[in-house]
Design a protein around this motif. Sequence first.
Motif, PDB file in Angstrom:
ATOM      1  N   ARG A  34       5.385  -5.699 -16.349  1.00 61.63           N
ATOM      2  CA  ARG A  34       5.862  -6.203 -15.226  1.00 61.63           C
ATOM      3  C   ARG A  34       4.976  -6.041 -13.841  1.00 61.63           C
ATOM      4  N   GLU A  53       6.244  -9.552 -10.044  1.00 57.25           N
ATOM      5  CA  GLU A  53       7.745  -9.681  -9.264  1.00 57.25           C
ATOM      6  C   GLU A  53       6.831  -9.069  -7.488  1.00 57.25           C
ATOM      7  N   ARG A  97       4.670  -4.860  -9.984  1.00 63.10           N
ATOM      8  CA  ARG A  97       5.488  -5.940  -8.639  1.00 63.10           C
ATOM      9  C   ARG A  97       4.862  -5.835  -7.158  1.00 63.10           C
ATOM     10  N   PHE A 113       6.613  -0.077  -6.684  1.00 67.38           N
ATOM     11  CA  PHE A 113       5.331  -1.057  -7.014  1.00 67.38           C
ATOM     12  C   PHE A 113       3.985  -0.327  -7.237  1.00 67.38           C
TER      13      PHE A 113
END
Length: 227
Positions: A54, A80, A56, A115
């Motif tokens: 994932r 994301e 970010r 992030f």
Amino acid sequence: MSSVTGLLGDEELERSSVVANCLMNRERRLPGYNRELGLDIAAHLRARTAEGARVRWLDLCCGTAGALFEAAHTLPPQVEMVGVDLVDFFVGPQDPPRLRLITASVASWEPDGVFDLITSVHGLHYVGDKLGVIAQAARRLTDDGLFVANFDTRGVRVEDGAPAGARLTRDLRAAGLTYEPRTRRISCQGRREITLPYSYLGSDDQAGPNYTGQPAVDSHYARRPSS
């Protein structure tokens, strides 16, 4: 203390018409982001999803969020995206499931987690405590994440109202940040705890145009002695 009178606190600044300036702030699409930041954002994020993890992306002062809407429909599902802006002027198709838009002050909003990429396209020109937002962004990176933003050191003033200038540039670099005076970009590679020798005093929304040609906000600080 600053010799400049009439400085604004955060609440007053956030009501300023200069801060709501839509000409500067903020209808750029993704190609405009790439140009302003010197970074191919989509390629950067895709590279980080290569192993299926994932990823970010946080965009501070995202304006209408046009770049985020565009990216949400083209990037892999592992990405994301979070956009934050003071005013709810978000304009786009039905919210994609991987995009979260937040109406809040970037000076006081607390991110949830870290992030891989944090950006701000010309947003810092309108922030009061610019150095505080930069320090927070550096803290909210992953260990190998990237923060990059447009930033003009002439928008930071010290006790006598003069630009912090070359001394600020040296302080930023000593703290592990990269500042490019020619392009007026600031960046940080990898999470850092940034401590700069400046205490925020307030801001001036009547500073006039900066290098972009648009009215901007000057941020005033007292410089503390270096330890």
